[in-house]
Design a protein around this motif. Sequence first.
Motif, PDB file in Angstrom:
ATOM      1  N   ARG A 162       0.977  -1.431   0.010  1.00 22.27           N
ATOM      2  CA  ARG A 162       0.080  -0.245  -0.087  1.00 22.27           C
ATOM      3  C   ARG A 162       0.804   1.257   0.083  1.00 22.27           C
ATOM      4  NH1 ARG A 162      -5.771  -0.705   2.129  1.00 22.27           N
ATOM      5  NH2 ARG A 162      -5.487   1.375   2.683  1.00 22.27           N
ATOM      6  N   THR A 170      -7.968   2.339  -3.162  1.00 25.81           N
ATOM      7  CA  THR A 170      -7.696   0.710  -2.989  1.00 25.81           C
ATOM      8  C   THR A 170      -9.260   0.289  -3.735  1.00 25.81           C
ATOM      9  OG1 THR A 170      -8.874   0.554  -0.778  1.00 25.81           O
ATOM     10  CG2 THR A 170      -6.578   0.828  -1.049  1.00 25.81           C
ATOM     11  N   ASN A 204      -8.396  -3.822   6.055  1.00 24.82           N
ATOM     12  CA  ASN A 204      -7.967  -2.848   4.867  1.00 24.82           C
ATOM     13  C   ASN A 204      -8.694  -1.543   5.183  1.00 24.82           C
ATOM     14  OD1 ASN A 204      -6.333  -3.659   2.394  1.00 24.82           O
ATOM     15  ND2 ASN A 204      -7.571  -5.191   3.172  1.00 24.82           N
TER      16      ASN A 204
END
Length: 170
Positions: free
Chosen positions: A82, A93, A138
């Motif tokens: 990331r 994302t 996430n």
Amino acid sequence: ALFEKFGIEVLATTDAATDSLQYHQAIRDSGWKGKVIPTFRPDAVVNLDTPGWKENIQKLSEISKIDVRNYRSFIQAIENRRAFFKSMGAVATDHAALTAHTEILSEKEADEIFQRALQGKASAEDAYRFTGHMLVENARMSSEDGLVMQFHPGAFRNHNPLVYERFGPD
């Protein structure tokens, strides 16, 4: 030419967590004025039922230079990628799952599922729970690194055999 003709300011691609982004770098190095940025898509490493998942984990280890052997090192490798995507201009994302199920697993539970997956013994229930957990993870990462999290629940791919045969997966 299409950028100029249509007045495109930014084009965002969707790229696997294991992608080197070499073409993004080539565009940056070329001096071209168009702006093309990557979007981080970790589905192939977070969805345990993805065909080739174990091979994708090996690619993740190689590209992140983190030996992914347990849940903790897996999270470190995802965070590493990331950060790399963000350094290459990513602002978002992209995640897909069959359902919008989310679940918070303990680190111990997550590692037990991850270990079963590494051994090729993860069940459909394991995959379902781990995917739900990784959506939460996430989201946590997005709150920390500022990448916008896009989520596509109900994404059911590769269902049309003619399209699959002609164009491949996804």
